[in-house]
Design an enzyme around this catalytic site. Structure first.
Site, short mmCIF file in Angstrom:
data_model
loop_
_atom_site.label_atom_id
_atom_site.label_comp_id
_atom_site.label_asym_id
_atom_site.label_seq_id
_atom_site.Cartn_x
_atom_site.Cartn_y
_atom_site.Cartn_z
N GLU A 60 0.82 -1.21 0.00
CA GLU A 60 0.00 0.00 0.00
C GLU A 60 0.86 1.26 0.00
OE1 GLU A 60 -3.10 0.12 2.93
OE2 GLU A 60 -3.60 -1.98 2.53
N HIS A 98 10.71 7.92 -18.45
CA HIS A 98 9.83 7.01 -17.75
C HIS A 98 9.59 5.79 -18.65
CE1 HIS A 98 8.04 10.06 -14.68
NE2 HIS A 98 9.36 10.00 -14.66
N GLU A 100 7.11 4.11 -19.49
CA GLU A 100 5.99 4.18 -20.43
C GLU A 100 6.38 4.94 -21.69
OE1 GLU A 100 6.03 5.05 -17.24
OE2 GLU A 100 4.20 4.46 -16.19
N CYS A 128 2.36 8.13 -14.22
CA CYS A 128 2.23 9.50 -13.73
C CYS A 128 1.37 10.27 -14.74
CB CYS A 128 3.61 10.15 -13.57
SG CYS A 128 4.48 10.47 -15.11
N CYS A 131 2.98 10.71 -18.27
CA CYS A 131 2.99 9.48 -19.07
C CYS A 131 1.58 9.11 -19.53
CB CYS A 131 3.62 8.32 -18.30
SG CYS A 131 5.41 8.46 -18.17
ZN LIG Z 1 5.76 8.77 -15.95
#
Ligand SMILES: [Zn+2]
Length: 224
Positions: A60, A98, A100, A128, A131
């Site tokens: 979590e 990133h 992605e 994020c 992305c």
């Molecule tokens: Zn990102």
């Protein structure tokens, strides 16, 4: 890969390259085609076990987990119906972007309009906002691309701009799911380094199902 699948993949590669399919009778030529996939791929490489165990764990609170690991499967179906699949993984530390974004820059920089692409990502955490917007733009201009993203955790899901970005992803047709225990097992079997000759059974961590349910509920709330 079975011999037959290899031949089919090679044939698809050959027809994409406009090469003569007759050459497939030549074992050397066939081998060469198999070794020259249509995309730049980082396949063959698998995640080290420790990376998987730490980075994909669906805790979590993901302190210390500031990298993104992205495992992908790209299925490309040409006009003739042949499907070529490729798989591999990316992580953002070495990608200088990133994960992605790196996927679209290096793995699938261009889509052939005559080919249908089914792409599945297994990502340690959700994208994020930047992305997510990159994915939305790509899906908007590439109608022959379908993307399913399975994430281990939600990244900064309490932030309104992240939530809005996830909703834009859904509106753009991207399917977003939280990884179930069997999805982690799939990643373990297909993307994680295994000991020579023997694959170890996946060992789910204690709270894997509970955490999956936790994130699934959060995602449902965000996307409703
Ligand atoms: Zn990102």
């Amino acid at each position: 890969m079975a011999q037959k699948e290899e031949a089919a993949a090679a044939a698809a590669a050959a027809s994409q390259n406009g090469e003569d399919l007759e050459d497939l009778d030549d074992p050397e030529k066939l081998k060469e085609l198999i070794e020259l996939p249509p995309f730049e791929i980082v396949t063959g490489e698998r995640l080290p076990v420790n990376f998987f165990k730490f980075q994909f764990r669906n805790v979590e609170y993901s302190s210390g987990r500031n990298k993104t690991f992205l495992c992908y499967v790209v299925e490309a179906q040409g006009k003739g119906g042949q499907v070529q699949a490729s798989r591999g993984y990316l992580e953002d530390e070495h990608a200088a972007a990133h994960a992605e974004e790196a996927f679209f820059n290096t793995i699938l920089p261009a889509c052939d309009p005559a080919v249908r692409y089914n792409v599945t990502w297994y990502v340690s955490s959700s994208p994020c906002a930047a992305c997510a917007d990159r994915i939305v733009r790509t899906l908007g201009k590439t109608k022959n691309l379908r993307l399913l993203i399975l994430v281990g955790r939600l990244f900064m899901w309490e932030e309104p701009d992240v939530q809005a970005a996830l909703r834009r992803l859904k509106e753009a047709g991207c399917r977003l799911r939280i990884m179930k225990p069997q999805d982690f097992e799939y990643v373990w079997q297909n993307f994680v380094e295994q000991e020579e000759g023997e694959s170890k059974a996946f060992e789910p961590w204690e709270d894997i199902q509970e955490n999956f349910l936790y994130y699934e509920e959060k995602l449902a709330d965000i996307l409703k």
